[in-house]
Design an enzyme around this catalytic site. Sequence first.
Site, short mmCIF file in Angstrom:
data_model
loop_
_atom_site.label_atom_id
_atom_site.label_comp_id
_atom_site.label_asym_id
_atom_site.label_seq_id
_atom_site.Cartn_x
_atom_site.Cartn_y
_atom_site.Cartn_z
N LYS A 98 0.87 -1.19 0.00
CA LYS A 98 0.00 0.00 0.00
C LYS A 98 0.90 1.23 0.00
CE LYS A 98 -4.21 -1.64 2.17
NZ LYS A 98 -3.94 -3.02 1.77
N ASP A 135 -1.34 -2.34 -4.06
CA ASP A 135 -2.75 -2.33 -3.65
C ASP A 135 -3.37 -0.99 -4.02
OD1 ASP A 135 -2.61 -4.82 -2.50
OD2 ASP A 135 -2.67 -4.14 -0.43
N ARG A 185 -4.90 -6.83 -11.02
CA ARG A 185 -5.85 -7.45 -10.08
C ARG A 185 -7.16 -6.66 -10.11
NH1 ARG A 185 -4.26 -6.54 -4.11
NH2 ARG A 185 -2.67 -8.09 -4.54
N HIS A 228 -14.33 -13.49 -3.83
CA HIS A 228 -14.81 -14.75 -3.23
C HIS A 228 -16.20 -15.05 -3.75
CE1 HIS A 228 -12.28 -12.44 -0.41
NE2 HIS A 228 -11.63 -13.58 -0.35
C1 LIG Z 1 -6.64 -10.91 -3.19
C2 LIG Z 1 -7.46 -9.71 -2.89
C3 LIG Z 1 -6.85 -8.47 -2.91
C4 LIG Z 1 -7.60 -7.32 -2.66
N1 LIG Z 1 -7.02 -6.09 -2.79
C5 LIG Z 1 -7.77 -4.98 -2.66
C6 LIG Z 1 -7.24 -3.69 -2.93
O1 LIG Z 1 -6.07 -3.53 -3.27
N2 LIG Z 1 -8.07 -2.63 -2.79
C7 LIG Z 1 -9.37 -2.76 -2.39
O2 LIG Z 1 -10.10 -1.75 -2.32
N3 LIG Z 1 -9.90 -3.97 -2.13
C8 LIG Z 1 -9.13 -5.08 -2.24
N4 LIG Z 1 -9.68 -6.30 -1.99
C9 LIG Z 1 -11.00 -6.40 -1.30
C10 LIG Z 1 -12.14 -6.38 -2.30
O3 LIG Z 1 -12.25 -5.11 -2.87
C11 LIG Z 1 -13.47 -6.74 -1.59
O4 LIG Z 1 -13.73 -5.81 -0.59
C12 LIG Z 1 -13.49 -8.13 -0.97
O5 LIG Z 1 -12.80 -9.05 -1.77
C13 LIG Z 1 -14.94 -8.65 -0.83
O6 LIG Z 1 -15.55 -8.68 -2.10
P1 LIG Z 1 -15.91 -10.06 -2.89
O7 LIG Z 1 -15.54 -9.84 -4.30
O8 LIG Z 1 -15.29 -11.20 -2.23
O9 LIG Z 1 -17.49 -10.11 -2.87
P2 LIG Z 1 -18.56 -10.08 -1.69
O10 LIG Z 1 -19.86 -9.93 -2.38
O11 LIG Z 1 -18.17 -9.08 -0.64
O12 LIG Z 1 -18.43 -11.52 -1.04
C14 LIG Z 1 -18.79 -12.71 -1.73
C15 LIG Z 1 -18.79 -13.85 -0.72
O13 LIG Z 1 -17.48 -14.03 -0.19
C16 LIG Z 1 -17.51 -14.32 1.19
N5 LIG Z 1 -16.89 -13.21 1.94
C17 LIG Z 1 -16.57 -11.98 1.44
N6 LIG Z 1 -15.99 -11.21 2.40
C18 LIG Z 1 -15.96 -11.96 3.51
C19 LIG Z 1 -15.46 -11.74 4.83
N7 LIG Z 1 -14.89 -10.57 5.17
N8 LIG Z 1 -15.57 -12.74 5.74
C20 LIG Z 1 -16.12 -13.92 5.41
N9 LIG Z 1 -16.61 -14.20 4.15
C21 LIG Z 1 -16.52 -13.23 3.23
C22 LIG Z 1 -18.95 -14.46 1.54
O14 LIG Z 1 -19.32 -15.82 1.35
C23 LIG Z 1 -19.65 -13.60 0.52
O15 LIG Z 1 -20.98 -13.94 0.29
C24 LIG Z 1 -8.96 -7.45 -2.30
C25 LIG Z 1 -9.57 -8.71 -2.28
C26 LIG Z 1 -8.85 -9.82 -2.58
C27 LIG Z 1 -9.54 -11.14 -2.60
#
Ligand SMILES: Cc1cc2nc3c(=O)[nH]c(=O)nc-3n(C[C@H](O)[C@H](O)[C@H](O)COP(=O)(O)OP(=O)(O)OC[C@H]3O[C@@H](n4cnc5c(N)ncnc54)[C@H](O)[C@@H]3O)c2cc1C
Length: 309
Positions: A98, A135, A185, A228
Amino acid sequence: MLRQALLLLARSQQVKEVVTRIPVSHALVNRYVPGEETALAVEASRVLIEDGLLVTLDFLGEDTNDEAHAEATVTAYLELLEGLSHAGLARSSEVSVKLSAIGQALPDVGPKLATENARRICRAARNTGTTVTLDMEDHTTTDATLATLHELRKDFPETGAVVQAYLHRTEQDCRALAHEGSRVRLCKGAYNEPEDVAYQDRHDVDKSYVRCLKVLMAGDGYPMVATHDPRLIKIASALATRYGRMPGTYEFQMLYGIRGEEQKRLAEAGEQVRVYVPYGEEWFGYLMRRLAERPQNLTFFLRSLISQK
Ligand SMILES: Cc1cc2nc3c(=O)[nH]c(=O)nc-3n(C[C@H](O)[C@H](O)[C@H](O)COP(=O)(O)OP(=O)(O)OC[C@H]3O[C@@H](n4cnc5c(N)ncnc54)[C@H](O)[C@@H]3O)c2cc1C
């Protein structure tokens, strides 16, 4: 509303001081963060790599406005890279950085200092046979972060970018980044953003994610599908097939402690899967963003707090 409140609290110094002192916070943190020391992060990475996964490690910290603190963060990354190299894990690892943790927010000198500090980490990463991904933080830093990326890529073209599907600008950014050798990413975005720059409805964010995925999968770069969300994972696989991409010409990414079984399932199916492993003492902002994504965790947190009294 709850998500917004949690994301606002994520930036409060007072709340940080209270929460980080409560023992129950640590129980919840352990779900998402393997530990505070480098050795624990390296060990967690070894376990994941033995399971057929790749890792990207993040030394936790953000919003630094102290040059000495920024310098300490650079030192921590250099030590981490050395630790990964000694453990023989560098080839299956990369690091996520970051820019606000290495000086971007410092008055006047910020962007220049962060770029120079990032360059030192990129050089060390290359010397150990690995790479860096920058990031992406809140939208006020997007232009500065992309400018730093552009500078770094002159010498280290392997440096990865991150784009956030919730921002209106991101489809356009994907077009600019979808060129050969460009590691990008794509995530949904984790900050509290105003409606003039970001989609507020989660369905609109998902639709934007799919549009961005199409651009990245159709392009010549290396898409890193960070989500996820089971629906988006399926769509990503279908798009990879549609655009003739073999596993290894893109990858999936998920966070440490979230959907571990799915991470292994995808890897066993032949996909490249990278786990984001955060570590260090500065876990507060990271934990608050994970709570904002998953209100059930907040209930657990509050219940445990009450039962402490
Ligand atoms: C490898 C990686 C790098 C990332 N880097 C950045 C970045 O540089 N900048 C940035 O702004 N964001 C970053 N993120 C975070 C991203 O923006 C989301 O906030 C986060 O991934 C949740 O979104 P989702 O796509 O998983 O979907 P969501 O709709 O939030 O989640 C889908 C499903 O995943 C599971 N899940 C999601 N979050 C959680 C949790 N906290 N605990 C338990 N289960 C959960 C649940 O089953 C949920 O229904 C990153 C995420 C990943 C995976």
